[in-house]
Write a protein that holds these residues in place. Structure first.
Motif, PDB file in Angstrom:
ATOM      1  N   SER A   1      11.506 -13.121  25.379  1.00  0.00           N
ATOM      2  CA  SER A   1      11.077 -12.777  24.036  1.00  0.00           C
ATOM      3  C   SER A   1      12.232 -12.970  23.066  1.00  0.00           C
ATOM      4  N   PHE A   2      11.898 -13.473  21.895  1.00  0.00           N
ATOM      5  CA  PHE A   2      12.845 -13.662  20.815  1.00  0.00           C
ATOM      6  C   PHE A   2      12.278 -12.954  19.589  1.00  0.00           C
ATOM      7  N   HIS A   3      13.140 -12.476  18.721  1.00  0.00           N
ATOM      8  CA  HIS A   3      12.685 -11.744  17.540  1.00  0.00           C
ATOM      9  C   HIS A   3      13.176 -12.427  16.274  1.00  0.00           C
ATOM     10  N   VAL A   4      12.297 -12.524  15.287  1.00  0.00           N
ATOM     11  CA  VAL A   4      12.644 -13.095  13.986  1.00  0.00           C
ATOM     12  C   VAL A   4      12.023 -12.249  12.885  1.00  0.00           C
ATOM     13  N   GLU A   5      12.616 -12.325  11.719  1.00  0.00           N
ATOM     14  CA  GLU A   5      12.063 -11.709  10.518  1.00  0.00           C
ATOM     15  C   GLU A   5      11.593 -12.853   9.632  1.00  0.00           C
ATOM     16  N   SER A   6      10.354 -12.772   9.179  1.00  0.00           N
ATOM     17  CA  SER A   6       9.868 -13.842   8.320  1.00  0.00           C
ATOM     18  C   SER A   6       8.764 -13.319   7.413  1.00  0.00           C
ATOM     19  N   GLY A   7       8.469 -14.110   6.400  1.00  0.00           N
ATOM     20  CA  GLY A   7       7.409 -13.765   5.480  1.00  0.00           C
ATOM     21  C   GLY A   7       6.268 -14.747   5.612  1.00  0.00           C
ATOM     22  N   HIS A   8       5.136 -14.376   5.034  1.00  0.00           N
ATOM     23  CA  HIS A   8       4.028 -15.313   4.962  1.00  0.00           C
ATOM     24  C   HIS A   8       3.072 -14.866   3.860  1.00  0.00           C
ATOM     25  N   MET A   9       2.155 -15.739   3.552  1.00  0.00           N
ATOM     26  CA  MET A   9       1.087 -15.456   2.603  1.00  0.00           C
ATOM     27  C   MET A   9      -0.199 -15.958   3.232  1.00  0.00           C
ATOM     28  N   LEU A  10      -1.252 -15.193   3.109  1.00  0.00           N
ATOM     29  CA  LEU A  10      -2.552 -15.600   3.647  1.00  0.00           C
ATOM     30  C   LEU A  10      -3.415 -16.045   2.473  1.00  0.00           C
ATOM     31  N   SER A  11      -3.374 -17.325   2.170  1.00  0.00           N
ATOM     32  CA  SER A  11      -4.020 -17.864   0.969  1.00  0.00           C
ATOM     33  C   SER A  11      -5.527 -17.627   0.936  1.00  0.00           C
ATOM     34  N   LYS A  12      -6.147 -17.449   2.090  1.00  0.00           N
ATOM     35  CA  LYS A  12      -7.600 -17.254   2.152  1.00  0.00           C
ATOM     36  C   LYS A  12      -7.989 -15.772   2.137  1.00  0.00           C
ATOM     37  N   HIS A  13      -7.013 -14.882   2.143  1.00  0.00           N
ATOM     38  CA  HIS A  13      -7.293 -13.447   2.210  1.00  0.00           C
ATOM     39  C   HIS A  13      -7.724 -12.925   0.838  1.00  0.00           C
ATOM     40  N   PRO A  14      -8.787 -12.111   0.787  1.00  0.00           N
ATOM     41  CA  PRO A  14      -9.269 -11.615  -0.507  1.00  0.00           C
ATOM     42  C   PRO A  14      -8.427 -10.471  -1.078  1.00  0.00           C
ATOM     43  N   GLY A  15      -7.582  -9.855  -0.252  1.00  0.00           N
ATOM     44  CA  GLY A  15      -6.815  -8.696  -0.699  1.00  0.00           C
ATOM     45  C   GLY A  15      -5.338  -8.988  -0.873  1.00  0.00           C
ATOM     46  N   LEU A  16      -4.544  -7.940  -0.724  1.00  0.00           N
ATOM     47  CA  LEU A  16      -3.105  -8.025  -0.975  1.00  0.00           C
ATOM     48  C   LEU A  16      -2.358  -8.983  -0.044  1.00  0.00           C
ATOM     49  N   CYS A  17      -2.915  -9.288   1.115  1.00  0.00           N
ATOM     50  CA  CYS A  17      -2.217 -10.173   2.067  1.00  0.00           C
ATOM     51  C   CYS A  17      -2.082 -11.605   1.550  1.00  0.00           C
ATOM     52  N   PHE A  19      -0.579 -12.272  -1.100  1.00  0.00           N
ATOM     53  CA  PHE A  19       0.722 -12.283  -1.759  1.00  0.00           C
ATOM     54  C   PHE A  19       1.839 -12.308  -0.711  1.00  0.00           C
ATOM     55  N   PRO A  20       3.028 -12.786  -1.089  1.00  0.00           N
ATOM     56  CA  PRO A  20       4.138 -12.830  -0.129  1.00  0.00           C
ATOM     57  C   PRO A  20       4.463 -11.445   0.429  1.00  0.00           C
ATOM     58  N   HIS A  21       4.614 -11.384   1.740  1.00  0.00           N
ATOM     59  CA  HIS A  21       5.038 -10.162   2.411  1.00  0.00           C
ATOM     60  C   HIS A  21       5.681 -10.550   3.734  1.00  0.00           C
ATOM     61  N   GLY A  22       6.364  -9.623   4.366  1.00  0.00           N
ATOM     62  CA  GLY A  22       7.123  -9.957   5.566  1.00  0.00           C
ATOM     63  C   GLY A  22       6.689  -9.207   6.806  1.00  0.00           C
ATOM     64  N   HIS A  23       7.155  -9.713   7.930  1.00  0.00           N
ATOM     65  CA  HIS A  23       6.861  -9.123   9.234  1.00  0.00           C
ATOM     66  C   HIS A  23       8.052  -9.321  10.161  1.00  0.00           C
ATOM     67  N   SER A  24       8.197  -8.406  11.096  1.00  0.00           N
ATOM     68  CA  SER A  24       9.071  -8.620  12.247  1.00  0.00           C
ATOM     69  C   SER A  24       8.179  -9.276  13.289  1.00  0.00           C
ATOM     70  N   ARG A  25       8.638 -10.375  13.832  1.00  0.00           N
ATOM     71  CA  ARG A  25       7.807 -11.115  14.789  1.00  0.00           C
ATOM     72  C   ARG A  25       8.514 -11.235  16.129  1.00  0.00           C
ATOM     73  N   ARG A  26       7.723 -11.201  17.178  1.00  0.00           N
ATOM     74  CA  ARG A  26       8.240 -11.444  18.521  1.00  0.00           C
ATOM     75  C   ARG A  26       7.635 -12.757  18.992  1.00  0.00           C
ATOM     76  N   VAL A  27       8.485 -13.650  19.458  1.00  0.00           N
ATOM     77  CA  VAL A  27       8.040 -14.931  19.988  1.00  0.00           C
ATOM     78  C   VAL A  27       8.255 -14.890  21.493  1.00  0.00           C
ATOM     79  N   ASP A  28       7.167 -14.961  22.240  1.00  0.00           N
ATOM     80  CA  ASP A  28       7.243 -14.942  23.700  1.00  0.00           C
ATOM     81  C   ASP A  28       7.160 -16.365  24.222  1.00  0.00           C
ATOM     82  N   VAL A  29       8.092 -16.716  25.070  1.00  0.00           N
ATOM     83  CA  VAL A  29       8.089 -18.018  25.739  1.00  0.00           C
ATOM     84  C   VAL A  29       7.734 -17.759  27.198  1.00  0.00           C
ATOM     85  N   VAL A  30       6.684 -18.397  27.658  1.00  0.00           N
ATOM     86  CA  VAL A  30       6.217 -18.189  29.024  1.00  0.00           C
ATOM     87  C   VAL A  30       6.427 -19.468  29.819  1.00  0.00           C
ATOM     88  N   LEU A  31       7.086 -19.341  30.942  1.00  0.00           N
ATOM     89  CA  LEU A  31       7.341 -20.487  31.816  1.00  0.00           C
ATOM     90  C   LEU A  31       6.601 -20.302  33.138  1.00  0.00           C
TER      91      LEU A  31
END
Length: 96
Positions: A1-17, A19-31
């Motif tokens: 698992s790797f961790h990153v901080e990043s933002g995103h915008m959900l252009s199709k979302h009818p609500g506040l999402c 708009f730009p906002h951020g998340h802590s994300r975990r990226v899992d690599v499976v072998l």
């Protein structure tokens, strides 16, 4: 698992999402392998980390956006750390 901080915008979302906002994300690599190597491993973690670090770092402190988002040109003009998802909103819990 790797961790990153990043933002995103959900252009199709009818609500506040939409708009730009951020998340802590975990990226899992499976072998997987049919057999273990001489050290009884699928892959040494150090080797894996060297192989995926550049890819993972693209997302750290970056803004992920849909290629159809009307704000994409403005985002690219002010920051090079923009990751574009082709015709899809960059979801938090969905495989990309």
């Amino acid at each position: 698992s790797f961790h990153v901080e990043s933002g995103h915008m959900l252009s199709k979302h009818p609500g506040l999402c939409r708009f730009p906002h951020g998340h802590s994300r975990r990226v899992d690599v499976v072998l997987a392998a049919e057999a273990l190597d001489a050290h009884e491993m699928v892959c040494d973690f150090k080797t894996l980390k060297l192989a995926v670090t550049a890819f993972i770092e693209r997302f750290d402190h970056a803004m992920a956006v849909n290629s159809n988002d009307r704000l994409l040109p403005q985002l690219r003009s002010v920051d090079e750390r923009v990751v574009v998802f082709d015709n899809a909103d960059p979801l938090v819990d969905a495989p990309q």
